[in-house]
Design a protein around this motif. Structure first.
Motif, mmCIF file in Angstrom:
data_model
loop_
_atom_site.group_PDB
_atom_site.id
_atom_site.type_symbol
_atom_site.label_atom_id
_atom_site.label_comp_id
_atom_site.label_asym_id
_atom_site.label_seq_id
_atom_site.Cartn_x
_atom_site.Cartn_y
_atom_site.Cartn_z
ATOM 1 N N ARG A 1 0.827 0.635 1.132
ATOM 2 C CA ARG A 1 -0.129 1.744 1.586
ATOM 3 C C ARG A 1 -1.577 1.257 1.613
ATOM 4 N NH1 ARG A 1 2.972 4.889 -1.772
ATOM 5 N NH2 ARG A 1 1.155 5.282 -3.054
ATOM 6 N N ASP B 1 -1.802 -0.904 4.594
ATOM 7 C CA ASP B 1 -1.908 -0.072 6.054
ATOM 8 C C ASP B 1 -3.219 0.473 6.162
ATOM 9 O OD1 ASP B 1 0.836 -0.905 6.541
ATOM 10 O OD2 ASP B 1 1.489 0.917 5.763
ATOM 11 N N GLU B 2 -3.840 1.039 5.102
ATOM 12 C CA GLU B 2 -5.123 1.695 5.266
ATOM 13 C C GLU B 2 -6.327 0.740 5.578
ATOM 14 O OE1 GLU B 2 -5.797 4.109 1.589
ATOM 15 O OE2 GLU B 2 -4.119 5.258 2.128
#
Length: 90
Positions: free
Chosen positions: A27, A30-31
């Protein structure tokens, strides 16, 4: 293995060995990738404006070129990471 959008302490690639897209590191990656792409879009827009001007100084062009090269490098790293993930899925 997922190529992460950052390097290790020696400037080499960092790899994530989990296939879990919901892991904390996945995550975070991805950010960061989304932020890098957004930054590249801003750099491109600014560079286009600069290049549309009739008179531009050397320092401004160097700065724009440097930022464009950084953004392209980031974007290519993201593309390689995503391409690698697509190959492992197929």
């Amino acid at each position: 293995m997922r190529l992460l959008p950052w390097t290790n302490d020696f400037g080499g690639p960092c790899w994530l060995s989990t296939a879990n897209p919901d892991s904390c590191i996945s995550r975070m990656a991805d950010e960061l990738e989304a932020a890098m792409i957004a930054s590249a879009e801003e750099v491109l827009a600014e560079a286009r404006e600069l290049l549309a001007e009739s008179v531009v100084g050397e320092q401004e062009l160097r700065f724009a070129g440097t930022r464009l090269a950084e953004s392209l490098g980031d974007t290519l790293r993201i593309a390689a990471s995503r391409g690698g993930r697509l190959e492992s899925e197929g």
